[in-house]
Design an enzyme around this catalytic site. Structure first.
Site, PDB file in Angstrom:
ATOM      1  N   ASN A  75     -23.533   4.075 -14.694  1.00  0.00           N
ATOM      2  CA  ASN A  75     -23.004   2.775 -15.072  1.00  0.00           C
ATOM      3  C   ASN A  75     -23.881   2.093 -16.115  1.00  0.00           C
ATOM      4  OD1 ASN A  75     -24.778   2.916 -12.942  1.00  0.00           O
ATOM      5  ND2 ASN A  75     -24.278   0.894 -12.188  1.00  0.00           N
ATOM      6  N   ASP A  85     -20.592  -1.131 -10.192  1.00  0.00           N
ATOM      7  CA  ASP A  85     -21.493  -0.021  -9.875  1.00  0.00           C
ATOM      8  C   ASP A  85     -20.727   1.249  -9.500  1.00  0.00           C
ATOM      9  OD1 ASP A  85     -23.876   1.320  -9.534  1.00  0.00           O
ATOM     10  OD2 ASP A  85     -24.287   0.516  -7.555  1.00  0.00           O
TER      11      ASP A  85
END
Length: 199
Positions: A16, A59
């Site tokens: 991410n 996330d």
């Protein structure tokens, strides 16, 4: 990652963007994060990519294994990349102690998905395990150690049935990764949110 010798492509999932939960400081798609990318190993150049979650603020890593298959579609053999649906918020793919299975740790799904390493496909029903951010096995294979990050805990479970054997509260925030000493007499765990290492 996975390598296809016929096309010379290395195919891998990416993590991410950063800062993780604050997309206002990184506007746009944050290209190539939360993606699968294919790199030609002969040239080092990007061959193709697919971004699962543009501008991710939840996330949702895409670092799981992407399996390669040669399958027939509409009568034509094609090379495809398989990416299977598993539980909610998968974090890591972990080999079993005996290397006969792989497990996907589905953090918010409170489950483990068993994967057959020969086929790359999920097998059986998910195993119910509380907060499996990550997982390791004791050097003798007796216990699975589930890293329950949200609860600052290491859960020791039977490595076959996954029944709880012992729960150890860790005095830090964000316990996430660990390893054993060379002589297997102790383990060290890192804590990403408090910046600590515990023994």
């Amino acid at each position: 990652g996975a390598y296809d010798p016929a096309t010379h492509l290395y195919i891998v999932g990416t993590g991410n963007p950063y800062p993780i939960y604050d997309p206002q400081f990184r506007p746009g798609d944050n290209l190539y994060t939360n993606s699968v990318i294919a790199v030609d190993v002969r040239t080092g150049k990007l061959a193709w990519h697919f971004q699962y979650t543009p501008n991710d603020s939840w996330d949702f890593d895409e670092v799981g294994v992407h399996m390669l298959y040669d399958i027939k579609i509409d009568g034509v053999m094609r090379k495809v990349v398989g990416h299977y649906a598993v539980g909610r918020l998968p974090q890591h793919v972990v080999p079993s102690w005996d290397l006969k299975s792989l497990y996907v740790t589905n953090d918010l799904g409170n489950s483990l998905t068993r994967i057959d390493p020969r086929t790359g496909r999920p097998t059986g029903r998910p195993l119910t395990v509380e907060d499996p951010y990550n997982m390791y096995f004791t050097p003798d294979g007796h216990s699975a150690i589930v890293v329950a990050e949200r609860f600052s805990r290491l859960d020791f479970r039977d490595s076959h049935t996954f029944r709880i054997q012992h729960q150890l509260v860790v005095p830090c925030v964000g316990v996430d990764h660990m390893d054993f000493s060379a002589d297997a007499s102790y383990l060290i765990a890192s804590c990403e949110f408090s910046g600590q290492v515990v023994k």
